[in-house]
Design an enzyme around this catalytic site. Sequence first.
Site, PDB file in Angstrom:
ATOM      1  N   LYS A   1      17.006 -19.087 -28.245  1.00  0.00           N
ATOM      2  CA  LYS A   1      15.881 -19.122 -28.084  1.00  0.00           C
ATOM      3  C   LYS A   1      15.149 -20.537 -27.844  1.00  0.00           C
ATOM      4  O   LYS A   1      14.161 -20.632 -26.918  1.00  0.00           O
ATOM      5  CB  LYS A   1      14.866 -18.487 -29.237  1.00  0.00           C
ATOM      6  CG  LYS A   1      15.203 -17.043 -29.607  1.00  0.00           C
ATOM      7  CD  LYS A   1      14.502 -16.113 -30.531  1.00  0.00           C
ATOM      8  CE  LYS A   1      14.772 -17.022 -31.867  1.00  0.00           C
ATOM      9  NZ  LYS A   1      15.846 -16.938 -32.434  1.00  0.00           N
TER      10      LYS A   1
ATOM     11  N   ARG B   1      20.156 -14.148 -42.710  1.00  0.00           N
ATOM     12  CA  ARG B   1      19.190 -14.267 -41.810  1.00  0.00           C
ATOM     13  C   ARG B   1      19.742 -13.329 -40.623  1.00  0.00           C
ATOM     14  O   ARG B   1      18.686 -12.668 -40.062  1.00  0.00           O
ATOM     15  CB  ARG B   1      19.228 -15.688 -41.048  1.00  0.00           C
ATOM     16  CG  ARG B   1      18.381 -16.785 -41.941  1.00  0.00           C
ATOM     17  CD  ARG B   1      18.906 -18.219 -41.551  1.00  0.00           C
ATOM     18  NE  ARG B   1      18.563 -18.568 -40.163  1.00  0.00           N
ATOM     19  CZ  ARG B   1      19.488 -19.652 -39.580  1.00  0.00           C
ATOM     20  NH1 ARG B   1      20.379 -20.247 -40.273  1.00  0.00           N
ATOM     21  NH2 ARG B   1      19.068 -19.726 -38.423  1.00  0.00           N
TER      22      ARG B   1
ATOM     23  N   ARG C   1       7.964 -11.578 -36.095  1.00  0.00           N
ATOM     24  CA  ARG C   1       9.248 -11.289 -36.833  1.00  0.00           C
ATOM     25  C   ARG C   1       9.308 -10.067 -37.362  1.00  0.00           C
ATOM     26  O   ARG C   1      10.444  -9.620 -37.959  1.00  0.00           O
ATOM     27  CB  ARG C   1       9.717 -12.337 -37.630  1.00  0.00           C
ATOM     28  CG  ARG C   1      11.053 -13.344 -37.322  1.00  0.00           C
ATOM     29  CD  ARG C   1      11.345 -14.227 -38.355  1.00  0.00           C
ATOM     30  NE  ARG C   1      12.548 -15.060 -37.929  1.00  0.00           N
ATOM     31  CZ  ARG C   1      12.712 -16.138 -37.383  1.00  0.00           C
ATOM     32  NH1 ARG C   1      11.859 -16.392 -36.790  1.00  0.00           N
ATOM     33  NH2 ARG C   1      13.995 -16.571 -37.497  1.00  0.00           N
TER      34      ARG C   1
ATOM     35  N   ARG D   1      20.276 -28.518 -40.801  1.00  0.00           N
ATOM     36  CA  ARG D   1      19.256 -27.414 -41.371  1.00  0.00           C
ATOM     37  C   ARG D   1      19.889 -26.977 -42.782  1.00  0.00           C
ATOM     38  O   ARG D   1      21.018 -26.414 -42.648  1.00  0.00           O
ATOM     39  CB  ARG D   1      19.318 -26.368 -40.164  1.00  0.00           C
ATOM     40  CG  ARG D   1      17.922 -26.826 -39.368  1.00  0.00           C
ATOM     41  CD  ARG D   1      17.847 -25.727 -38.383  1.00  0.00           C
ATOM     42  NE  ARG D   1      17.560 -24.361 -38.883  1.00  0.00           N
ATOM     43  CZ  ARG D   1      17.127 -23.419 -38.248  1.00  0.00           C
ATOM     44  NH1 ARG D   1      17.057 -23.352 -36.786  1.00  0.00           N
ATOM     45  NH2 ARG D   1      16.908 -22.226 -38.673  1.00  0.00           N
TER      46      ARG D   1
ATOM     47  N   ARG E   1      26.880 -25.338 -34.205  1.00  0.00           N
ATOM     48  CA  ARG E   1      25.627 -26.458 -33.915  1.00  0.00           C
ATOM     49  C   ARG E   1      25.362 -26.983 -35.289  1.00  0.00           C
ATOM     50  O   ARG E   1      25.298 -28.107 -35.222  1.00  0.00           O
ATOM     51  CB  ARG E   1      24.723 -25.279 -33.727  1.00  0.00           C
ATOM     52  CG  ARG E   1      23.171 -25.948 -33.664  1.00  0.00           C
ATOM     53  CD  ARG E   1      22.154 -24.846 -33.319  1.00  0.00           C
ATOM     54  NE  ARG E   1      21.733 -24.207 -34.342  1.00  0.00           N
ATOM     55  CZ  ARG E   1      20.905 -23.189 -34.349  1.00  0.00           C
ATOM     56  NH1 ARG E   1      20.380 -22.782 -33.284  1.00  0.00           N
ATOM     57  NH2 ARG E   1      20.469 -22.696 -35.700  1.00  0.00           N
TER      58      ARG E   1
HETATM   59  P1  ADP Z   1      16.220 -18.918 -36.247  1.00  0.00           P
HETATM   60  O1  ADP Z   1      15.887 -18.357 -35.080  1.00  0.00           O
HETATM   61  O2  ADP Z   1      17.368 -19.869 -36.152  1.00  0.00           O
HETATM   62  O3  ADP Z   1      16.536 -18.003 -37.395  1.00  0.00           O
HETATM   63  P2  ADP Z   1      13.734 -20.137 -36.918  1.00  0.00           P
HETATM   64  O4  ADP Z   1      13.828 -21.747 -36.766  1.00  0.00           O
HETATM   65  O5  ADP Z   1      13.041 -19.524 -36.028  1.00  0.00           O
HETATM   66  O6  ADP Z   1      15.496 -20.114 -37.036  1.00  0.00           O
HETATM   67  O7  ADP Z   1      13.272 -19.790 -38.554  1.00  0.00           O
HETATM   68  C1  ADP Z   1      13.778 -20.238 -39.603  1.00  0.00           C
HETATM   69  C2  ADP Z   1      13.262 -19.639 -40.788  1.00  0.00           C
HETATM   70  O8  ADP Z   1      11.954 -20.075 -41.033  1.00  0.00           O
HETATM   71  C3  ADP Z   1      13.327 -18.313 -40.895  1.00  0.00           C
HETATM   72  O9  ADP Z   1      14.751 -17.848 -41.469  1.00  0.00           O
HETATM   73  C4  ADP Z   1      12.296 -17.651 -41.929  1.00  0.00           C
HETATM   74  O10 ADP Z   1      12.790 -18.082 -43.337  1.00  0.00           O
HETATM   75  C5  ADP Z   1      11.132 -18.619 -41.609  1.00  0.00           C
HETATM   76  N1  ADP Z   1      10.513 -18.132 -40.431  1.00  0.00           N
HETATM   77  C6  ADP Z   1      10.400 -18.698 -39.129  1.00  0.00           C
HETATM   78  N2  ADP Z   1       9.416 -17.946 -38.247  1.00  0.00           N
HETATM   79  C7  ADP Z   1       9.034 -16.840 -39.363  1.00  0.00           C
HETATM   80  C8  ADP Z   1       8.196 -15.891 -39.082  1.00  0.00           C
HETATM   81  N3  ADP Z   1       7.652 -15.281 -37.902  1.00  0.00           N
HETATM   82  N4  ADP Z   1       7.925 -14.973 -40.214  1.00  0.00           N
HETATM   83  C9  ADP Z   1       8.648 -15.246 -41.120  1.00  0.00           C
HETATM   84  N5  ADP Z   1       9.448 -16.327 -41.422  1.00  0.00           N
HETATM   85  C10 ADP Z   1       9.849 -17.054 -40.447  1.00  0.00           C
END
Ligand code: ADP
Length: 190
Positions: free
Chosen positions: A13, A146, A88, A135, A127
């Site tokens: 993404k 996740r 999400r 991370r 990655r």
């Molecule tokens: P990825 O798509 O690789 O899982 P992100 O960078 O989008 O990673 O998100 C990393 C973490 O941030 C998620 O696992 C969650 O803990 C938190 N997070 C990000 N966006 C949201 C969201 N919209 N709602 C709840 N938690 C979020």
Amino acid sequence: MRLILLGPPGAGKGTQAQFLVERFGIPQLSTGDMLRAAIAGETPLGLEVKDIIARGDLVPDETVVGIISDRLDQSDCQKGFILDGFPRTTEQARALEVLLADKGIGLDAVVEIKVDADTLVGRILTRAAESGGARADDNEEVLRNRLDVYQELTAPLVDFYSKKDLVKSVDGMAGIDEVTTSIMAALAAS
Ligand code: ADP
């Protein structure tokens, strides 16, 4: 252009969002990036979400909805935006509908990047290794959580937005450029 990019961790993404930022001149709104910036800056928000993110769980809906609400009010979002990692949950999607309705605007498309779950773990761990493990949530156990969280809470959004006829699905297993081409074709057809 107002878009949502939907797909599990490791679907690409962020990579595709960067391309779309350049192509359309609109900002990428990544809640993950915003939360990581808050953690790095040790802000109250960062302290609130640090442990949750480290576990691979979701931060509370009202927290991310608040962040996105503030961000959408900024002037660079007037021409459009790419939501990456938000919404999400169905709750977040409903809250977004209210935010957009208040502004009198709607979404143009929800791009679903489809990937094979089994290959994601390898992709993300590679990655992580290449970036020096930058991370904290890119280790195998947290990653599996996740992915589970995605399946349980986020995947239902495909149905949610399909009912509104907004979903464009692309094959995320192809090469980066091919995925970009598919996204552009899907958007041109909308
Ligand atoms: P990825 O798509 O690789 O899982 P992100 O960078 O989008 O990673 O998100 C990393 C973490 O941030 C998620 O696992 C969650 O803990 C938190 N997070 C990000 N966006 C949201 C969201 N919209 N709602 C709840 N938690 C979020």
